[in-house]
Design a protein around this motif. Structure first.
Motif, PDB file in Angstrom:
ATOM      1  N   GLN A  42       9.106 -16.014   1.557  1.00  0.00           N
ATOM      2  CA  GLN A  42       9.863 -17.246   1.780  1.00  0.00           C
ATOM      3  C   GLN A  42       9.270 -18.084   2.919  1.00  0.00           C
ATOM      4  N   TYR A  43       8.403 -17.496   3.742  1.00  0.00           N
ATOM      5  CA  TYR A  43       7.815 -18.243   4.852  1.00  0.00           C
ATOM      6  C   TYR A  43       6.496 -18.921   4.485  1.00  0.00           C
ATOM      7  N   GLU A  44       5.942 -18.588   3.348  1.00  0.00           N
ATOM      8  CA  GLU A  44       4.614 -19.061   2.990  1.00  0.00           C
ATOM      9  C   GLU A  44       4.491 -20.584   3.042  1.00  0.00           C
ATOM     10  N   TYR A  45       5.494 -21.312   2.556  1.00  0.00           N
ATOM     11  CA  TYR A  45       5.402 -22.767   2.518  1.00  0.00           C
ATOM     12  C   TYR A  45       5.453 -23.390   3.905  1.00  0.00           C
ATOM     13  N   ASN A  46       5.901 -22.652   4.900  1.00  0.00           N
ATOM     14  CA  ASN A  46       5.991 -23.173   6.256  1.00  0.00           C
ATOM     15  C   ASN A  46       4.720 -22.949   7.065  1.00  0.00           C
ATOM     16  N   GLY A  47       3.663 -22.451   6.452  1.00  0.00           N
ATOM     17  CA  GLY A  47       2.417 -22.215   7.175  1.00  0.00           C
ATOM     18  C   GLY A  47       2.418 -20.934   7.981  1.00  0.00           C
ATOM     19  N   ILE A  48       3.310 -20.017   7.628  1.00  0.00           N
ATOM     20  CA  ILE A  48       3.402 -18.740   8.337  1.00  0.00           C
ATOM     21  C   ILE A  48       2.627 -17.694   7.557  1.00  0.00           C
ATOM     22  N   SER A  49       1.710 -17.043   8.234  1.00  0.00           N
ATOM     23  CA  SER A  49       0.920 -15.999   7.608  1.00  0.00           C
ATOM     24  C   SER A  49       1.669 -14.665   7.630  1.00  0.00           C
ATOM     25  N   PHE A  50       2.251 -14.330   8.776  1.00  0.00           N
ATOM     26  CA  PHE A  50       3.028 -13.094   8.906  1.00  0.00           C
ATOM     27  C   PHE A  50       3.879 -13.170  10.166  1.00  0.00           C
ATOM     28  N   ILE A  51       4.852 -12.268  10.246  1.00  0.00           N
ATOM     29  CA  ILE A  51       5.735 -12.169  11.407  1.00  0.00           C
ATOM     30  C   ILE A  51       5.809 -10.706  11.816  1.00  0.00           C
ATOM     31  N   PHE A  52       5.643 -10.454  13.101  1.00  0.00           N
ATOM     32  CA  PHE A  52       5.782  -9.109  13.629  1.00  0.00           C
ATOM     33  C   PHE A  52       6.894  -9.134  14.672  1.00  0.00           C
ATOM     34  N   THR A  53       7.722  -8.103  14.680  1.00  0.00           N
ATOM     35  CA  THR A  53       8.820  -7.994  15.633  1.00  0.00           C
ATOM     36  C   THR A  53       8.579  -6.801  16.550  1.00  0.00           C
ATOM     37  N   PHE A  54       8.882  -7.018  17.829  1.00  0.00           N
ATOM     38  CA  PHE A  54       8.737  -5.976  18.843  1.00  0.00           C
ATOM     39  C   PHE A  54      10.039  -5.888  19.628  1.00  0.00           C
ATOM     40  N   VAL A  55      10.426  -4.669  19.987  1.00  0.00           N
ATOM     41  CA  VAL A  55      11.672  -4.461  20.725  1.00  0.00           C
ATOM     42  C   VAL A  55      11.413  -3.544  21.921  1.00  0.00           C
TER      43      VAL A  55
ATOM     44  N   ASP B 118       3.641   2.089  10.701  1.00  0.00           N
ATOM     45  CA  ASP B 118       2.584   2.264  11.692  1.00  0.00           C
ATOM     46  C   ASP B 118       1.982   0.908  12.063  1.00  0.00           C
ATOM     47  N   PHE B 119       1.943   0.603  13.357  1.00  0.00           N
ATOM     48  CA  PHE B 119       1.446  -0.693  13.814  1.00  0.00           C
ATOM     49  C   PHE B 119      -0.002  -0.933  13.383  1.00  0.00           C
ATOM     50  N   GLU B 120      -0.862   0.057  13.570  1.00  0.00           N
ATOM     51  CA  GLU B 120      -2.279  -0.113  13.223  1.00  0.00           C
ATOM     52  C   GLU B 120      -2.453  -0.392  11.729  1.00  0.00           C
ATOM     53  N   LEU B 121      -1.686   0.298  10.905  1.00  0.00           N
ATOM     54  CA  LEU B 121      -1.745   0.068   9.462  1.00  0.00           C
ATOM     55  C   LEU B 121      -1.183  -1.314   9.118  1.00  0.00           C
ATOM     56  N   ALA B 122      -0.115  -1.705   9.795  1.00  0.00           N
ATOM     57  CA  ALA B 122       0.467  -3.031   9.563  1.00  0.00           C
ATOM     58  C   ALA B 122      -0.526  -4.131   9.929  1.00  0.00           C
ATOM     59  N   ILE B 123      -1.262  -3.934  11.018  1.00  0.00           N
ATOM     60  CA  ILE B 123      -2.297  -4.896  11.426  1.00  0.00           C
ATOM     61  C   ILE B 123      -3.392  -4.948  10.362  1.00  0.00           C
ATOM     62  N   ALA B 124      -3.828  -3.789   9.925  1.00  0.00           N
ATOM     63  CA  ALA B 124      -4.935  -3.721   8.967  1.00  0.00           C
ATOM     64  C   ALA B 124      -4.574  -4.339   7.622  1.00  0.00           C
ATOM     65  N   THR B 125      -3.311  -4.261   7.215  1.00  0.00           N
ATOM     66  CA  THR B 125      -2.910  -4.741   5.891  1.00  0.00           C
ATOM     67  C   THR B 125      -2.160  -6.068   5.930  1.00  0.00           C
TER      68      THR B 125
ATOM     69  N   ASN C 204      -2.827  -9.221   6.016  1.00  0.00           N
ATOM     70  CA  ASN C 204      -3.223 -10.364   5.192  1.00  0.00           C
ATOM     71  C   ASN C 204      -3.677  -9.975   3.782  1.00  0.00           C
ATOM     72  N   ARG C 205      -3.627  -8.705   3.474  1.00  0.00           N
ATOM     73  CA  ARG C 205      -4.135  -8.252   2.187  1.00  0.00           C
ATOM     74  C   ARG C 205      -3.388  -8.886   1.008  1.00  0.00           C
ATOM     75  N   ASP C 206      -2.075  -8.929   1.099  1.00  0.00           N
ATOM     76  CA  ASP C 206      -1.280  -9.470  -0.004  1.00  0.00           C
ATOM     77  C   ASP C 206      -0.621 -10.796   0.359  1.00  0.00           C
ATOM     78  N   GLY C 207      -1.159 -11.489   1.331  1.00  0.00           N
ATOM     79  CA  GLY C 207      -0.568 -12.766   1.746  1.00  0.00           C
ATOM     80  C   GLY C 207       0.518 -12.537   2.772  1.00  0.00           C
ATOM     81  N   PRO C 208       1.383 -13.502   2.926  1.00  0.00           N
ATOM     82  CA  PRO C 208       2.424 -13.396   3.954  1.00  0.00           C
ATOM     83  C   PRO C 208       3.332 -12.198   3.731  1.00  0.00           C
ATOM     84  N   VAL C 209       3.800 -11.647   4.823  1.00  0.00           N
ATOM     85  CA  VAL C 209       4.701 -10.498   4.751  1.00  0.00           C
ATOM     86  C   VAL C 209       5.979 -10.888   4.039  1.00  0.00           C
ATOM     87  N   GLU C 210       6.529 -12.011   4.395  1.00  0.00           N
ATOM     88  CA  GLU C 210       7.762 -12.490   3.782  1.00  0.00           C
ATOM     89  C   GLU C 210       7.432 -13.753   2.983  1.00  0.00           C
TER      90      GLU C 210
END
Length: 188
Positions: A126-139, A109-116, A118-124
């Protein structure tokens, strides 16, 4: 002109008026950022206004296509934006007919994904060291080919989008391309 360098094309345009007109026509057809962006958005100018307002940068293969004067079928749009402006950009993308496609570690759910997000840090991780907080994909399915789709990846930067691009790119070409696209959104 496709095999010529930009310098050669410009020199050809200096030879006579018909050559100048041909070069101008060629550049309008092949180097128009609006044409390139229209592959992803019905109103590229609206996207460029969003870009200006949010500081979003476009990099990767989309930027490369503009400067190489080539098109890569099926390529995605990589957008980098500060995490504080991400929700605005994501909601705008949804309004353009795109659908959220979660990673395995994201809620469906997009709304739940938005709400959560930053709760546990970056989604992936492996991206944390690159200054990436999260990545969202849209199609979005292509209008004339429902089995094919366009994809937009929105990368949230913890500090600045250009920092993420610099840390995650393995060549300086992406930096130059990104800087150029950043400048282009000011030339509306």
């Amino acid at each position: 002109f496709g095999a010529c360098t930009p310098a050669t094309i410009i020199r050809v345009s200096w030879t006579c008026r018909p050559a100048y007109d041909a070069v101008q026509s060629y550049f309008v057809r092949t180097c128009d950022v609006n044409v390139l962006l229209s592959r992803y958005f019905p109103d590229p100018l609206a996207f460029r206004v969003l870009q200006r307002r949010t500081g979003a940068l476009v990099a990767g293969s989309t930027a490369l296509q503009l400067f190489l004067r080539q098109r890569y079928p099926g390529s995605d749009l990589d957008m980098y934006v500060h995490e504080s402006r991400c929700e605005e950009v994501m909601r705008w993308v949804l309004a353009q007919g795109y659908v959220f496609q979660p990673f395995q570690s994201q809620p469906a759910d997009f709304e739940l994904a938005i709400a959560t997000r930053n709760r546990d840090g970056p989604v992936e991780k492996q991206y944390e060291y690159n200054g990436i907080s999260f990545i969202f994909t849209f199609v979005k399915p292509l209008e004339h080919h429902p089995s094919k789709r366009t994809q937009i990846d929105i990368v949230a930067a913890t500090h600045t989008p250009i920092e993420v691009i610099l840390k995650s790119c393995h060549c300086m070409l992406d930096l130059a391309l990104c800087a150029m696209l950043k400048l282009m959104h000011y030339r509306l």
